[in-house]
Write an enzyme that holds these catalytic residues in place. Structure first.
Site, PDB file in Angstrom:
ATOM      1  N   ASP A  39      -1.395   5.790  -5.623  1.00 53.10           N
ATOM      2  CA  ASP A  39      -1.574   4.392  -4.137  1.00 53.10           C
ATOM      3  C   ASP A  39      -2.247   2.654  -4.787  1.00 53.10           C
ATOM      4  O   ASP A  39      -3.159   2.234  -4.873  1.00 53.10           O
ATOM      5  CB  ASP A  39      -3.257   4.749  -3.684  1.00 53.10           C
ATOM      6  CG  ASP A  39      -3.361   4.426  -2.311  1.00 53.10           C
ATOM      7  OD1 ASP A  39      -2.755   3.035  -2.365  1.00 53.10           O
ATOM      8  OD2 ASP A  39      -4.844   4.488  -1.813  1.00 53.10           O
ATOM      9  N   ASP A  75       0.928  -1.204   0.062  1.00 52.24           N
ATOM     10  CA  ASP A  75       0.078   0.044  -0.100  1.00 52.24           C
ATOM     11  C   ASP A  75       0.557   1.704  -0.165  1.00 52.24           C
ATOM     12  O   ASP A  75       1.239   1.746   0.929  1.00 52.24           O
ATOM     13  CB  ASP A  75      -0.798   0.050   1.531  1.00 52.24           C
ATOM     14  CG  ASP A  75      -2.276   1.089   1.751  1.00 52.24           C
ATOM     15  OD1 ASP A  75      -2.152   1.554   0.164  1.00 52.24           O
ATOM     16  OD2 ASP A  75      -2.639   1.474   2.226  1.00 52.24           O
TER      17      ASP A  75
END
Ligand SMILES: *[C@@H]1O[C@H](CO)[C@@H](O)[C@H](O)[C@H]1NC(C)=O
Length: 453
Positions: A333, A155
């Site tokens: 992201d 992440d």
């Protein structure tokens, strides 16, 4: 190497590959010798044909991701604009000898599939696929004195590492802390907010390793409660690869510790995300994997050392600009699947796609449908350069079996989402091999992915 040069080169590459104009420059390549450039010239297409998309769109996942994105980026606008760099990160950015060591050609860092020296590591990732979506990418880390294997979602949009620890009610029982002589419980609470709830537990420390890269006493959340968001996830936990400015623990991330301890060959990591293929994705720590890119890197400056934030200045659909009255901040992201923009920008994009329609009634606010057979070249302007989105990834699936309408992968966000923010998730990163570099004032490098070859 100047950025002007890279962008000129890149634009001529795009123009040439779309058959519009412009002879290719034959100047020296940005990285890695002529081999790379030749591949780019032959292989990369800015607008690959639409294929696939035979799946029917399942709104359940996208709807739950919207809730997660809202929770994750609730305060992002303030965080980005008043970047509060913790002192350990400021020290690192000032003092690490690695930061001045990255050469423009990335010479020593290039690998051809797997890490070459002990200061690089390649983490193989699994792509969890559902219908037309590549939902998330996760890979193994090794924890504690007995090297327990835990899998974590990669992440780049958050800053904490967490795994379930002795958690019978979690979807995965997770880490056995009792089995590690190096485990320490700090006694401090740990929690991160997600869509329908939170993960919570205590802040702990233990040895964490990926390949030959080891951090002793890495802080992580030892989680003993997880919200329902995680019930359907194949991975145990999550590793935050953004800057620790956004870490709820306030502690350095795993990768920042690797830089601080001088354990990596360079202060950068690179990410290859496959399209609809469960194996083959990789995270290259301290390296750049030449075999995953088919063209030069374009570097985009990071505008705020919080998320991997870049300036998002416009969208073009088949060469027409979708009006954007101001520049936004875009967070790159990998922990988010789709692309999220404020509602007005989504509307402007779909206005440029003939036959597109709002799908609020069918799927909820933020969704649009468009003719599946539309020929689309959607390009985002990031830090002054255009980056195309593969139209295969834009297609989230048909509205029904046999339908000629498909759901678009640019989702509009309403008032509870910051009006100056966009999130570029995996949908975008499947078109671009991405590099996250702490040097040169921090920058994101994007090179055309082997996926488009
Ligand atoms: C994705 O993860 C879910 C939940 O663990 C699992 O049931 C499914 O089989 C996975 N799909 C793929 C293609 O790996």
């Amino acid at each position: 190497m100047s950025r002007t040069f890279t962008s000129t080169l890149f634009l001529s590459l795009l123009l040439a590959s779309t058959g519009l104009a412009a002879p290719l420059q034959t100047s020296s390549p940005i990285i890695g010798g002529g081999q790379l450039f030749d591949l780019a010239r032959r292989g990369y297409k800015a607008t690959p044909p639409v294929t696939g998309g035979d799946y029917v769109f399942d709104p359940a996942y996208a709807k739950s991701e919207i809730q997660r994105v809202l929770a994750k980026y609730k305060d992002a606008s303030a965080i980005i604009h008043n970047a509060n760099i913790p002192s350990h990160l400021a020290d690192l950015l000032r003092d690490s000898p690695l930061l001045s060591s990255v050469s423009p050609t990335l010479g020593d860092l290039l690998t051809g599939g797997s890490a070459q020296d002990s200061r690089q590591a390649t983490m193989p990732l699994i792509d969890n696929i559902s219908g037309n979506l590549d939902v998330l990418y996760y890979g193994p880390i090794s924890m504690g004195s007995q090297n327990q294997r835990m899998t974590v979602d990669i992440d780049t949009g958050s800053g904490d590492l967490w795994v379930p620890v002795n958690c019978p009610d979690c979807p995965h029982p997770g880490y056995n802390a009792d089995g590690s002589t190096t485990y320490k419980d700090t006694g401090e609470d740990f929690s991160v907010q997600y869509g329908t709830g939170q993960v919570s537990g205590v802040l702990a420390q233990d040895r964490v390793a990926v390949g030959t890269l080891v951090v002793d006493n890495q802080y992580f959340g030892a989680v003993d409660q997880e919200s329902d968001d995680f019930n359907d996830e194949p991975n145990d936990g999550l590793i935050g690869m953004a800057f620790s400015s956004v870490a709820t623990s306030g502690q350095p991330t795993f990768f920042e510790n690797l830089i601080k301890l001088n354990k990596v060959a360079a202060p950068l990591f690179s990410l290859h995300l496959t399209r609809h293929k469960s194996t083959g994705s990789t995270l290259c720590l301290g390296c750049y994997d030449l075999s995953k890119a088919v063209g030069p890197i374009t570097w985009v400056p990071v505008t705020s050392m919080t998320y991997w934030t870049v300036s998002f200045d416009g969208v073009q659909v088949n060469g027409n600009s979708a009006a954007m009255s101001k520049s936004l901040s875009a967070a790159v992201d990998s922990g988010t699947s789709l692309i999220y923009v404020p509602q007005s920008i989504a509307a402007a994009v779909y206005r440029q796609i003939p036959g597109s329609q709002r799908a609020d009634q069918q799927y909820g606010p933020g969704f649009w449908t468009y003719p599946c057979n539309a020929k689309l070249n959607i390009q985002f302007k990031l830090g002054g350069n255009l980056f195309a989105l593969n139209s295969v990834d834009f297609n989230l699936g048909k509205t029904g079996s046999g339908s000629s309408m498909c759901v678009g992968g640019i989702v509009g966000m309403g008032d509870s989402f910051p009006s100056d923010l966009a999130i570029f998730g995996d949908e975008f990163l499947k078109s671009w091999y991405s590099v996250y570099d702490y040097s040169h004032g921090a920058r994101v490098g994007l090179a055309p992915s082997i996926n488009n070859h």
